[in-house]
Every structure is written in C-alpha cells, then in structure tokens.
Design an enzyme around this catalytic site. Structure first.
Site, PDB file in Angstrom:
ATOM      1  N   HIS A 195       4.135   6.501 -34.541  1.00  0.00           N
ATOM      2  CA  HIS A 195       5.052   6.216 -35.505  1.00  0.00           C
ATOM      3  C   HIS A 195       5.665   4.831 -35.464  1.00  0.00           C
ATOM      4  O   HIS A 195       6.425   4.393 -36.380  1.00  0.00           O
ATOM      5  CB  HIS A 195       6.309   7.117 -35.340  1.00  0.00           C
ATOM      6  N   HIS A 210      -3.044  -4.897 -12.967  1.00  0.00           N
ATOM      7  CA  HIS A 210      -4.340  -4.409 -13.423  1.00  0.00           C
ATOM      8  C   HIS A 210      -5.207  -4.853 -12.296  1.00  0.00           C
ATOM      9  O   HIS A 210      -6.333  -4.154 -12.260  1.00  0.00           O
ATOM     10  CB  HIS A 210      -4.688  -4.844 -14.714  1.00  0.00           C
ATOM     11  N   GLY A 240       9.301  25.263 -15.617  1.00  0.00           N
ATOM     12  CA  GLY A 240       9.723  24.141 -14.809  1.00  0.00           C
ATOM     13  C   GLY A 240      11.385  23.921 -14.916  1.00  0.00           C
ATOM     14  O   GLY A 240      12.099  25.081 -15.291  1.00  0.00           O
ATOM     15  N   ARG A 241      12.040  23.143 -14.323  1.00  0.00           N
ATOM     16  CA  ARG A 241      12.990  22.822 -14.221  1.00  0.00           C
ATOM     17  C   ARG A 241      13.759  21.646 -15.173  1.00  0.00           C
ATOM     18  O   ARG A 241      13.032  20.637 -15.140  1.00  0.00           O
ATOM     19  CB  ARG A 241      13.739  22.546 -12.743  1.00  0.00           C
ATOM     20  N   HIS A 278       5.771   3.696 -14.386  1.00  0.00           N
ATOM     21  CA  HIS A 278       5.336   5.301 -14.434  1.00  0.00           C
ATOM     22  C   HIS A 278       4.345   5.566 -13.760  1.00  0.00           C
ATOM     23  O   HIS A 278       3.344   4.880 -13.744  1.00  0.00           O
ATOM     24  CB  HIS A 278       5.598   5.868 -15.865  1.00  0.00           C
ATOM     25  N   HIS A 306      13.307   3.193 -13.560  1.00  0.00           N
ATOM     26  CA  HIS A 306      13.902   2.266 -14.413  1.00  0.00           C
ATOM     27  C   HIS A 306      14.872   1.159 -13.622  1.00  0.00           C
ATOM     28  O   HIS A 306      15.709   1.651 -13.134  1.00  0.00           O
ATOM     29  CB  HIS A 306      15.048   3.116 -15.391  1.00  0.00           C
ATOM     30  N   ARG A 355      -1.762  14.869 -10.723  1.00  0.00           N
ATOM     31  CA  ARG A 355      -1.645  16.204 -10.841  1.00  0.00           C
ATOM     32  C   ARG A 355      -2.960  17.126 -10.736  1.00  0.00           C
ATOM     33  O   ARG A 355      -4.096  16.616 -11.249  1.00  0.00           O
ATOM     34  CB  ARG A 355      -0.872  16.666 -12.085  1.00  0.00           C
ATOM     35  N   GLY A 401       8.187  27.070 -19.756  1.00  0.00           N
ATOM     36  CA  GLY A 401       9.335  27.929 -19.276  1.00  0.00           C
ATOM     37  C   GLY A 401       9.671  28.161 -17.804  1.00  0.00           C
ATOM     38  O   GLY A 401      10.405  28.907 -17.618  1.00  0.00           O
TER      39      GLY A 401
END
Length: 303
Positions: free
Chosen positions: A177, A147, A262-263, A108, A98, A112, A260
């Site tokens: 939304h 791009h 991860g940090r 971003h 940011h 992975r 459950g």
C-alpha cells in the site's frame, strides 16, 4: 526424508534465545530482560523475554513459543489447502529489537519449525524464518556487513541459497500500500524441507547463529552517535511503516492472532514503543532522510 526430531529443534531454539539475549545484554548492561514464562492447559507454552528503557535498546523482545492446535489456521493453509483440518505444532524463536539511537537500525529475526499431522499419515514439516534490517539513516558499510554475514551463513549449503532467500526477503518485507520496502532486507525462507530434516536443520542453525554476528557490530558502531530531536522524530515516523507491515502483512502475527492459542502480548511484542504518523510528509530534497528512500530502500546487490 529424515524423521522429524522436534525435541532437538526445541533444545536448539531455547539455547538460541538465551544466547541472543546474552549478546544484547552485553551491549546494554544497564537494561535487564524481563522474563515471562507462560503456558496454557491446551495450546502450548513459551518464554517471553522483553527488554526496555535501556541505554541502547528502547524496546525489544526475544520470544520462544511452542504451540499446538487441532486444526490448521487459515493463514497456514492459504498456500497449502491440502493441509486443512490437520493437527499441528509450531515452535520458534522470534525477535524484534528497536534501538534508542536513530542511527542504529531495527532488526528482526525468526526461526521456526512447523509440523502438520494426520492419523496414519507421515507428518508434513517445514522450516521458515530469516532476518532483515530496517535502518532509519543509511550507512553503506552497515548494509554490506549485514548481507555479507547472511551470504556466509548460506555458503556451505550451495551458492543458490543466498540470492534466492535474499530475493524472497526483498519481496516479502514490502508494503504494497506504500509501494516501498520495509528496509534493506536480508534472508527470508518458508516451506523449507528440500534438503531433508537434518540438513535443513543444520542450515537453519547456521543462519540463526549468524544473526548476532550480523547485527551487534552495527549496533556497537552506531549506538553512541549524537542525534537531534529531528532525527528521533524521523525514526518514529519510519517506525509507523514497521507497525503497518506487522499488523497488515506479517504471516507470523496473523498466524498468532488466528490460532487462538498464542499469547497476545507476545504476538504484538514486535510493535515499536513510540510511533508517529504525519499526514502527507515528504523528506527535504538532498537531506539524509531523502537518501534513505533513494539510496537504501531500493532492492540492490549489497555483496
């Protein structure tokens, strides 16, 4: 299908984290990355590197994590129910930057590897990730450059991949939304294993290495532009969209919260430092703020 070499991928990801941090530090030498190594007796470990209060980057983080679990989280089996109940390991580098100056876009990226394992069966593996750009004020040359780098990163592997992954990016980074895109897109891919392990890994490396080439020239071009308080307030307003997407739709955030292991500070590192929501706000007709909506936040062919 080639065998999965998780150690090779882990070594690359750790080097990628270091190289990205180094590139960002060169543009913002007065800001230092805080390095936080974490680990759990059961569940995995990681290295969180966070930058803040710099001359160029208001807040950013470049995280590496390698987590394990005895059973796949619901977010990971929503589209692949046959993997429910399998043990898994997931490793990756995830980053969000940011900027301070409203004329510099937020960026971003994440890359992975996911491996689902079951005794006496071959592991099921796939790569995922990509990168996308979120401008607050639009500059066509920045969008074209971004791009172009994305397209070049895909070129060696076939002409079909850039348009395919660009479309997936446009469709994924979309706030249903709000009925609007989060930014101007880039590349997004998931469940990627169709080329075999070695070739898929080479593809991911090509994309990952192109991130700095795509982002840093844009930062350098815009970081010293003069801006007003009005510009800053609009940046903070648009950051609200970023927060909404990451908390409502982002698969990585949802996976991290559901797993459950991860940090939590690292999982929510992507959220902006200062955000504002203004009730029923609309940009003035003909303004630069309106141009963001009418000329840039619309999926289009930039190259």
């Amino acid at each position: 299908m080639n065998s999965v070499n998780t150690e090779q991928v882990k070594k690359f990801l750790l080097n990628l984290q270091a190289s990205i941090c180094s590139g960002l530090e060169q543009l913002d030498p007065n800001a230092d990355f805080r390095t936080d190594e974490w680990g759990r007796e059961q569940g995995g470990s990681g290295i969180t590197r966070v930058i803040g209060d710099g001359d160029v980057f208001e807040k950013g983080g470049v995280n590496f994590s390698h987590v394990f679990g005895a059973s796949m989280p619901a977010s990971a089996t929503a589209t692949r129910p046959e993997l429910a109940g399998r043990a898994y390991q997931a490793m990756g580098v995830s980053l969000v930057i940011h900027p301070l100056n409203p004329f510099v876009p937020t960026s971003h990226a994440n890359f992975r590897l996911f491996v689902a394992e079951k005794e006496n069966e071959e592991p099921v593996w796939w790569f995922g990730g990509g990168y996308d750009l979120t401008p607050y004020y639009g500059f066509e040359e920045d969008c074209v450059h971004w791009h172009q780098q994305a397209k070049q990163a895909c070129a060696e592997f076939g002409d079909e991949y850039y348009p395919r992954f660009k479309q997936e990016c446009d469709e994924y980074f979309y706030l249903k939304h709000r009925d609007e895109p989060r930014g101007i897109g880039g590349l997004f891919f998931d469940d990627f294993n169709e080329l075999g392990f070695e070739r898929c890994f080479a593809f991911v490396q090509s994309m990952a290495k192109s991130y700095l080439e795509a982002y840093l020239p844009i930062v350098a071009r815009r970081k010293d532009m003069k801006y007003t308080e009005k510009n800053k307030q609009f940046q903070e307003y648009r950051r609200g969209r970023y927060a909404e997407f990451n908390l409502v739709y982002d698969r990585g955030t949802v996976f991290g919260l559901q797993s459950g292991v991860g940090r939590i500070e690292s999982i929510l590192m992507s959220l902006p430092p200062v955000v504002r929501w203004i009730y029923d706000w609309h940009p003035a007709a003909g303004s630069e703020e309106e141009k963001l909506y009418t000329q840039f936040l619309q999926p289009k062919d930039w190259v």
